[in-house]
Design a protein around this motif. Structure first.
Motif, PDB file in Angstrom:
ATOM      1  N   MET A 201      29.363 -23.536 -31.199  1.00 49.30           N
ATOM      2  CA  MET A 201      28.461 -25.164 -31.587  1.00 49.30           C
ATOM      3  C   MET A 201      27.233 -24.061 -31.277  1.00 49.30           C
ATOM      4  O   MET A 201      26.697 -23.343 -30.367  1.00 49.30           O
ATOM      5  N   ALA A 202      25.935 -24.539 -32.503  1.00 48.13           N
ATOM      6  CA  ALA A 202      24.759 -24.060 -32.395  1.00 48.13           C
ATOM      7  C   ALA A 202      24.109 -25.520 -32.615  1.00 48.13           C
ATOM      8  O   ALA A 202      24.352 -26.329 -33.027  1.00 48.13           O
ATOM      9  N   PRO A 203      22.895 -24.500 -32.207  1.00 49.56           N
ATOM     10  CA  PRO A 203      21.667 -25.840 -32.712  1.00 49.56           C
ATOM     11  C   PRO A 203      21.246 -26.223 -34.288  1.00 49.56           C
ATOM     12  O   PRO A 203      21.629 -24.952 -34.854  1.00 49.56           O
ATOM     13  N   GLY A 204      20.854 -26.829 -34.304  1.00 42.10           N
ATOM     14  CA  GLY A 204      20.481 -27.513 -36.176  1.00 42.10           C
ATOM     15  C   GLY A 204      19.079 -26.955 -36.416  1.00 42.10           C
ATOM     16  O   GLY A 204      18.717 -26.092 -35.412  1.00 42.10           O
ATOM     17  N   LYS A 205      18.544 -27.402 -37.062  1.00 44.32           N
ATOM     18  CA  LYS A 205      17.293 -27.025 -37.666  1.00 44.32           C
ATOM     19  C   LYS A 205      16.599 -27.738 -36.710  1.00 44.32           C
ATOM     20  O   LYS A 205      15.774 -27.444 -36.548  1.00 44.32           O
ATOM     21  N   ASN A 206      16.649 -28.758 -35.957  1.00 48.19           N
ATOM     22  CA  ASN A 206      16.186 -29.102 -35.051  1.00 48.19           C
ATOM     23  C   ASN A 206      17.027 -30.321 -34.425  1.00 48.19           C
ATOM     24  O   ASN A 206      18.186 -30.431 -34.442  1.00 48.19           O
ATOM     25  N   ALA A 207      16.946 -31.130 -33.157  1.00 50.46           N
ATOM     26  CA  ALA A 207      17.257 -31.677 -32.440  1.00 50.46           C
ATOM     27  C   ALA A 207      18.165 -32.512 -32.702  1.00 50.46           C
ATOM     28  O   ALA A 207      19.103 -32.972 -31.861  1.00 50.46           O
TER      29      ALA A 207
ATOM     30  N   ASP B 163      42.154 -30.771 -29.720  1.00 50.73           N
ATOM     31  CA  ASP B 163      41.280 -32.114 -28.397  1.00 50.73           C
ATOM     32  C   ASP B 163      39.986 -32.062 -28.644  1.00 50.73           C
ATOM     33  O   ASP B 163      39.088 -31.832 -29.460  1.00 50.73           O
ATOM     34  N   VAL B 164      39.571 -33.620 -28.486  1.00 50.94           N
ATOM     35  CA  VAL B 164      38.584 -34.162 -28.189  1.00 50.94           C
ATOM     36  C   VAL B 164      37.536 -33.656 -27.381  1.00 50.94           C
ATOM     37  O   VAL B 164      38.237 -33.179 -26.310  1.00 50.94           O
ATOM     38  N   GLN B 165      36.279 -32.717 -28.033  1.00 50.86           N
ATOM     39  CA  GLN B 165      35.825 -32.375 -27.011  1.00 50.86           C
ATOM     40  C   GLN B 165      34.374 -33.146 -26.890  1.00 50.86           C
ATOM     41  O   GLN B 165      34.118 -34.595 -27.283  1.00 50.86           O
TER      42      GLN B 165
ATOM     43  N   ILE C  27      20.591 -27.932 -17.798  1.00 55.54           N
ATOM     44  CA  ILE C  27      21.283 -26.697 -19.057  1.00 55.54           C
ATOM     45  C   ILE C  27      20.961 -27.390 -20.483  1.00 55.54           C
ATOM     46  O   ILE C  27      22.188 -28.292 -20.328  1.00 55.54           O
ATOM     47  N   ASN C  28      20.606 -27.360 -21.731  1.00 53.98           N
ATOM     48  CA  ASN C  28      20.833 -28.328 -22.800  1.00 53.98           C
ATOM     49  C   ASN C  28      21.366 -26.852 -23.706  1.00 53.98           C
ATOM     50  O   ASN C  28      21.821 -27.289 -24.723  1.00 53.98           O
ATOM     51  N   PHE C  29      21.494 -26.000 -24.010  1.00 48.47           N
ATOM     52  CA  PHE C  29      21.653 -25.016 -24.871  1.00 48.47           C
ATOM     53  C   PHE C  29      21.348 -23.287 -24.461  1.00 48.47           C
ATOM     54  O   PHE C  29      20.654 -23.435 -23.581  1.00 48.47           O
TER      55      PHE C  29
ATOM     56  N   SER D 110      31.274 -27.149 -24.677  1.00 47.64           N
ATOM     57  CA  SER D 110      29.685 -28.027 -24.773  1.00 47.64           C
ATOM     58  C   SER D 110      28.766 -28.555 -24.693  1.00 47.64           C
ATOM     59  O   SER D 110      27.609 -28.377 -24.963  1.00 47.64           O
ATOM     60  N   LEU D 111      28.066 -26.480 -24.294  1.00 46.56           N
ATOM     61  CA  LEU D 111      27.100 -26.222 -24.815  1.00 46.56           C
ATOM     62  C   LEU D 111      27.128 -25.289 -26.189  1.00 46.56           C
ATOM     63  O   LEU D 111      27.686 -24.333 -25.829  1.00 46.56           O
ATOM     64  N   PRO D 112      25.896 -25.909 -27.043  1.00 46.80           N
ATOM     65  CA  PRO D 112      25.378 -24.950 -28.398  1.00 46.80           C
ATOM     66  C   PRO D 112      24.649 -23.969 -27.230  1.00 46.80           C
ATOM     67  O   PRO D 112      23.914 -23.289 -26.739  1.00 46.80           O
ATOM     68  N   GLU D 113      25.165 -22.847 -28.492  1.00 50.13           N
ATOM     69  CA  GLU D 113      24.830 -21.366 -28.552  1.00 50.13           C
ATOM     70  C   GLU D 113      23.588 -20.758 -29.616  1.00 50.13           C
ATOM     71  O   GLU D 113      23.612 -20.965 -30.552  1.00 50.13           O
TER      72      GLU D 113
END
Length: 515
Positions: free
Chosen positions: A70-76, A151-153, A214-216, A254-257
């Motif tokens: 997972m990665a942050p998108g263009k914005n939050a 599986d669901v995350q 921590i959010n990302f 669960s942690l965008p990188e």
């Protein structure tokens, strides 16, 4: 210009040195041996596991190339997903819901194309962007791989006006190759990947338990160790094993990188196949095989991820200007890059780490960059507030390796470690002034703040350079993995750095306040 004579002298020096270069500084004997803490437990996708259990799990992890990032998108309000599959779907698919039982799920579709061939098997790289996410909300998701929903995350979005992210240096899974463990094993590529991936799990688990806010995650590059420069099947397979180890961490579900391209990442398409980066700067004139720089926003902060293995500074200037033009009113402008142009490690801070210093310093100044987060040197260092000196300096263009694989820094290292030549090079790199030497909390300071991160896994440590540079405010090398937590509000930027094992700070807090 005044520096032309020096440039000609240095050209002759470096050409001779490059012909003779065969070795460069290497990792120290210090590393994080997982077998020394056999009772330590990490949370993995298989459950809570100690070292012995991890070694058993590794047999399936090492060939699990179809893990999700997972990665942050263009914005939050956006989230990007990427994963490998053996089958190519018509559309890549992710479904997402606010309910754990996936009722009311929205189905998001993306792209799928041919990716990396691993051990003779063609894999496809799949990418999806999820939009319209709300702040401070828990979401549940599933990814469809080879026709089946995984599986669901879950993940939780943050508050764009008050958020924290984890900043790590060079996980470099597999870099402990050649070290001998307490179990008596001299580590080959696979054993090194097994060791370092376990420690990567430990670092993420420790950081998130100590700092659940921590959010990302932000990484300045070298996610893996094997550059696979010759593109041979065996090295590609080892590289993908390292990516499998890196992505195996349960925390990353669960942690965008937000990762940048390190020199070890730059030579193959593996990086761009595994990560779905927003706003890729495809206009680069001299990109590396791994992909491009990119940018995104989170609240009032603009993050610009530079592919510093591309030594064409004009590309980076164009990316910075494009990112700012698209987001002119963000208060915080943060650059993330691999090579540390202001670091304090023995291996790179006085060689290839400063090859771009004369070019990037005035670009950062002109575009009012606040902070530059760096890696590469496997040591901890933070600077005073720095500015350019406003003078003309050499660009060292003739010493840069052309092509899509990026700079082969070992050659530069070998050339620049020669004391008879280094003085000419370093004289041009005295291109900065110290704008502010205050510590603690600074209000509206001039200049740019530069940080270099130590290894987050302990897969490889370097020594500090013997003579601390005048631009360095604090530095540390305790031969222990560290991570930083950066807290950003509308008016403040604060960074604290911690020992992974103890959770204790290794340095005082540093804050910038914009009143």
């Amino acid at each position: 210009m005044q520096f032309c004579k020096s440039k000609k002298r240095l050209t002759a020096y470096i050409l001779a040195a490059l012909c003779a270069a065969s070795t460069a500084y290497a990792a120290t004997e210090h590393w994080n041996d997982a077998s020394l803490t056999p009772d330590a437990v990490v949370a993995t996708q298989a459950g809570d596991e100690n070292w012995s259990q991890w070694k058993t799990s590794w047999e399936s992890i090492k060939t699990d190339y179809e893990q999700v990032s997972m990665a942050p998108g263009k914005n939050a309000s956006q989230m990007n997903f990427a994963w490998y599959s053996k089958e190519q779907p018509t559309h890549a698919e992710v479904r997402i819901s606010e309910n754990a039982d996936m009722t009311g799920a929205a189905d998001w579709k993306g792209t799928s194309k041919e990716g990396t061939v691993v051990d003779g098997v063609q894999f496809f790289t799949n990418k999806v962007t999820v939009r319209s996410l709300k702040p401070d909300t828990t979401y549940y998701y599933q990814v469809k791989v080879d026709g089946d929903w995984k599986d669901v995350q879950s993940f939780k979005t943050g508050n764009p006006d008050d958020f924290s992210f984890m900043y790590v240096g060079d996980p470099q899974i597999g870099a402990s190759k050649g070290q001998t463990s307490s179990e008596g094993n001299k580590q080959d590529g696979e054993l090194a990947a097994r060791n370092d991936a376990y420690n990567w799990n430990k670092t993420l688990n420790s950081a998130l338990s100590q700092h659940p806010e921590i959010n990302f995650l932000v990484s300045p590059g070298d996610q893996i160790n094997e550059p696979a420069e010759d593109q041979s099947a065996g090295k590609i397979q080892l590289q993908e094993m390292q990516y499998a180890g890196y992505l195996s961490a349960k925390a990353l579900r669960s942690l965008p990188e937000a990762t940048s391209i390190g020199n070890h990442d730059s030579m193959t398409v593996g990086y761009q196949n595994h990560f779905n980066t927003p706003n890729p700067f495809t206009e680069e004139a001299t990109p590396t095989t791994a992909g491009h720089g990119y940018y995104y926003t989170y609240g009032n902060a603009l993050f610009i991820m530079i592919n510093a293995n591309n030594y064409n500074a004009a590309d980076h200037e164009a990316l910075i200007k494009k990112a700012i033009a698209a987001n002119p009113n963000t208060k915080w402008r943060i650059v993330v890059m691999h090579q540390d142009i202001y670091g304090s490690g023995k291996d790179h801070s006085d060689s290839d780490g400063i090859l771009l210093r004369t070019q990037l310093t005035p670009i950062y100044d002109a575009n009012k960059i606040d902070v530059v987060l760096q890696g590469h040197d496997h040591t901890y260092a933070r600077t005073y507030q720095l500015s350019g000196d406003g003078k003309d300096h050499a660009t060292f263009d003739e010493y840069k390796v052309a092509g899509q694989q990026g700079q082969h820094h070992n050659l530069i290292d070998a050339a620049m470690k020669d004391e008879s030549k280094k003085s000419v090079y370093e004289s041009q790199n005295l291109c900065y002034t110290i704008a502010d030497m205050k510590q603690g909390t600074l209000h509206n300071p001039k200049g740019v703040f530069y940080m270099s991160s130590n290894s987050a896994t302990g897969s490889k440590f370097y020594e500090l350079i013997p003579q601390q540079q005048d631009y360095i405010a604090a530095r540390n090398q305790d031969w222990r993995p560290t991570y930083s937590v950066i807290h950003i509000t509308k008016n403040s930027f604060t960074i604290d750095t911690y020992d992974v094992e103890t959770g204790k700070p290794i340095d005082e807090s540093y804050s910038i306040i914009k009143d």
